[in-house]
Design a protein around this motif. Structure first.
Motif, short mmCIF file in Angstrom:
data_model
loop_
_atom_site.label_atom_id
_atom_site.label_comp_id
_atom_site.label_asym_id
_atom_site.label_seq_id
_atom_site.Cartn_x
_atom_site.Cartn_y
_atom_site.Cartn_z
N LEU B 199 51.17 25.99 -31.15
CA LEU B 199 50.81 27.41 -31.24
C LEU B 199 51.71 28.29 -30.37
O LEU B 199 51.79 29.49 -30.58
N SER B 200 52.43 27.65 -29.42
CA SER B 200 53.31 28.44 -28.57
C SER B 200 54.53 28.93 -29.33
O SER B 200 55.13 29.94 -28.97
N ILE B 201 54.95 28.22 -30.38
CA ILE B 201 56.11 28.71 -31.13
C ILE B 201 55.75 29.17 -32.53
O ILE B 201 56.57 29.77 -33.21
N TYR B 206 47.06 26.71 -39.45
CA TYR B 206 45.95 26.20 -40.25
C TYR B 206 45.31 25.05 -39.48
O TYR B 206 46.01 24.24 -38.89
N VAL B 207 44.00 24.97 -39.50
CA VAL B 207 43.31 23.85 -38.87
C VAL B 207 42.68 22.99 -39.97
O VAL B 207 41.94 23.50 -40.82
N GLU B 216 41.96 29.30 -40.52
CA GLU B 216 43.35 29.74 -40.53
C GLU B 216 43.44 31.12 -39.91
O GLU B 216 42.52 31.93 -40.06
N ASP B 217 44.51 31.36 -39.18
CA ASP B 217 44.67 32.65 -38.53
C ASP B 217 46.06 32.73 -37.91
O ASP B 217 46.81 31.75 -37.93
N THR B 218 46.36 33.90 -37.33
CA THR B 218 47.63 34.00 -36.61
C THR B 218 47.56 33.08 -35.40
O THR B 218 46.46 32.77 -34.90
N ALA B 219 48.71 32.65 -34.93
CA ALA B 219 48.74 31.73 -33.79
C ALA B 219 48.04 32.34 -32.59
O ALA B 219 47.31 31.66 -31.86
N GLU B 220 48.24 33.64 -32.42
CA GLU B 220 47.64 34.32 -31.27
C GLU B 220 46.11 34.24 -31.33
O GLU B 220 45.46 33.87 -30.35
#
Lengths: 319, 235
Positions: B199-201, B206-207, B216-220
């Motif tokens: 998630l840092s890059i 998706y989980v 599912e969502d933005t990494a942030e």
């Protein structure tokens, strides 16, 4: 040399004529080495055919000799209708088509199954080709003598000679080996075939049509085997059993060199050829005929001492 | 660019994917997270044609690819760096890279691209003539990524690039991945156990759980999500 062998074979318990040891008769020794290399190059080619298939599909093709025998019979038929070289190359083409078709139709379904399945299939092919050849060409030996291009007197240097046939065999064998070397080491296709032999999953992922490579491997192997067959038939008349003995030596050669090594197949083939010649002359006749037994002895010894052979990868691999 | 709709797939009778739906728009890094056996690798295998879906569709640039053979999919512009790297250990580094370009027919450009891979991973350049078996784990991972890039993909599937590597190497490889995705305008689908690293890059995530998408969502947003933190980030 022939006379010595037959003498010792005929009267085993009378005062036998044992060949003089190498230090007393160095030219006999040199002669044995040279003709051993020539016949060994035949074992080497057939061993190469076995290795080609084993490396790419992990199948030990027991039908290799019978496939070669079958295509050699075809070559004989062609030679009754055309010149030696055209007939030879037509036979090679037919062999390639046959090898490729066999992989597609017969081996494909068992390639991913347990090894025993493919063993049984190649043994089945062995009997099928043997039976077919007997049915088509009959039991009478076929001689290649009238068609042979390797005629003429032997070439001698002092008292060591090499026959035209031996020389021709050696040259053809060298050409086959060189061609295979160039194909595998210098072309993109060869690189793709090596990759497929090594890691099928990775080969798929870089976009190599893996199935085509396997088909090609069998086609190539059958072609190489056919070359060996035609060469063998130059010195002994061809029957359905001719190639079987050669196959034993070729197997010994492949095992000695390491079943997955091309260089091993060549070194193994030449070694077996020389060993066979030397043992035929220097092993005391009381021991009996060691010819074929020698091949099995090599197989057993190698499997006991160094199962991967001289040049093969050890079975335990880093994953 | 890539879209999976309701994809089901099985290994024999074992269901691996039970209705995965997933979108990867052009550009950026999309991360696929989940526990062992959640279907992450199977999702990548289905996309690259190694695993044939029994149901559902996979489209790339609007064209269905779910019935295509792997070699065709490579030609379409999807490269897969599989779990466990799967490099050709008995071939040289150079030969591995050349094989990566197997589907390409532009020989001169291939040479230039090999040099570009060496600029991302200088150590590969130094060891170009060595057998790949002799590379360290990190170098093998670099080679696997380099080989995949040689096909000139537009979508790169990366399966567990951190597996078995020391943390410092992992950070190095991840930063190179980030650089590559920006410089090559490459879309990356990244499967990774280490969720915080992924998630840092990543831009989006998706989980997966038992073969289907549960979140599912933005990494942030995922980084801040309570259940993601508890299950995958461990704090």
């Amino acid at each position: 040399m022939d006379s010595i062998v037959s003498l010792t074979g005929l009267w085993p318990d009378t005062a036998v004529m044992l060949a003089a040891p190498p230090w007393e008769d160095p030219s006999l020794f040199a002669q044995l080495i040279i003709s051993g290399i020539a016949s060994g190059s035949l074992f080497a080619i057939l061993a190469l055919a076995i290795v080609l298939i084993y490396r790419s599909t992990n199948i030990l093709n027991f039908a290799q000799g019978e496939m070669a025998m079958f295509t050699t019979f075809m070559a004989w038929t062609f030679m009754t209708r055309m010149d030696f070289w055209p007939a030879f190359f037509v036979a090679l083409l037919v062999a390639a088509a046959m090898g490729g078709a066999l992989e597609r139709l017969v081996l494909r379904p068992v390639e991913d199954g347990p090894p025993l399945n493919s063993v049984i299939v190649t043994l089945g092919l062995f009997t099928i080709f043997n039976g077919l050849a007997l049915w088509i060409w009959g039991p009478l030996p076929k001689g290649f003598g009238p068609f042979s291009v390797f005629k003429g007197s032997a070439i001698c240097a002092s008292d060591v000679c090499i026959g035209r046939l031996s020389l021709g065999t050696l040259i053809v064998a060298l050409i086959v080996m060189l061609a295979l070397y160039l194909l595998f080491q210098r072309t993109g296709l060869g690189l793709a075939m090596r990759a497929t032999a090594q890691n099928r999953l990775a080969s798929q992922l870089v976009g190599i049509p893996v199935n085509n490579m396997l088909t090609l491997g069998w086609a190539l192997s059958a072609t190489v085997g056919a070359v060996a067959g035609v060469l063998v038939a130059q010195s002994v008349s061809l029957t359905t059993g001719t190639l079987f003995v050669i196959l034993l030596y070729a197997f010994a050669a492949a095992v000695l060199g390491g079943l997955d090594s091309s260089i091993g197949a060549v070194v193994g083939g030449l070694s077996i050829g020389v060993l066979k010649n030397l043992s035929a002359v220097y092993v005391p006749p009381e021991v009996g005929s060691v010819d074929v037994a020698m091949a099995f002895l090599v197989i057993v010894l190698v499997l006991m001492v160094r199962p991967a052979g001289l040049f093969g990868r050890p079975a335990a691999r880093r994953v | 660019m890539l879209s999976l709709r309701n994809v089901h797939a099985a290994y024999g009778s074992v269901l691996a994917l039970r209705g995965i739906s997933l979108e990867a728009p052009e550009g950026g890094i999309i991360s696929v997270l989940g526990a062992n056996g959640a279907g992450k690798s199977s999702t990548l295998r289905a996309i690259s044609g190694l695993l044939r879906p029994s149901e559902g569709t996979i489209e790339f640039d609007g064209k269905p690819i779910d019935k295509m053979r792997p070699e065709k999919i490579v030609q379409m512009g999807i490269s897969h760096v599989p779990e466990g790297r799967q490099i050709f250990t008995e071939l040289t580094v150079m030969e591995n890279l050349r094989l990566g370009a197997y589907t390409r027919r532009d020989g001169d450009a291939v040479k230039r691209d090999i040099d570009r891979i060496f600029s991302y991973f200088p150590v590969l350049g130094e060891r170009a003539k060595q057998q790949a078996l002799l590379l360290s784990g990190g170098e093998q991972q670099m080679l696997a990524i380099g080989r995949a890039l040689m096909a000139k993909p537009r979508l790169l599937l990366l399966d567990e690039p951190s597996l078995g590597l020391a943390p410092i190497l992992v950070r190095e490889i991840f930063s190179i991945i980030k650089t590559i995705s920006e410089e090559e305008k490459l879309t990356i689908l990244l499967v990774e156990q280490d969720a915080s690293l992924a998630l840092s890059i990543a831009d989006y995530g998706y989980v997966l759980e038992s073969g289907t998408v549960v979140l599912e969502d933005t990494a942030e947003q995922l980084r801040g999500n309570e259940s993601v933190r508890r299950s995958y980030l461990g704090y």
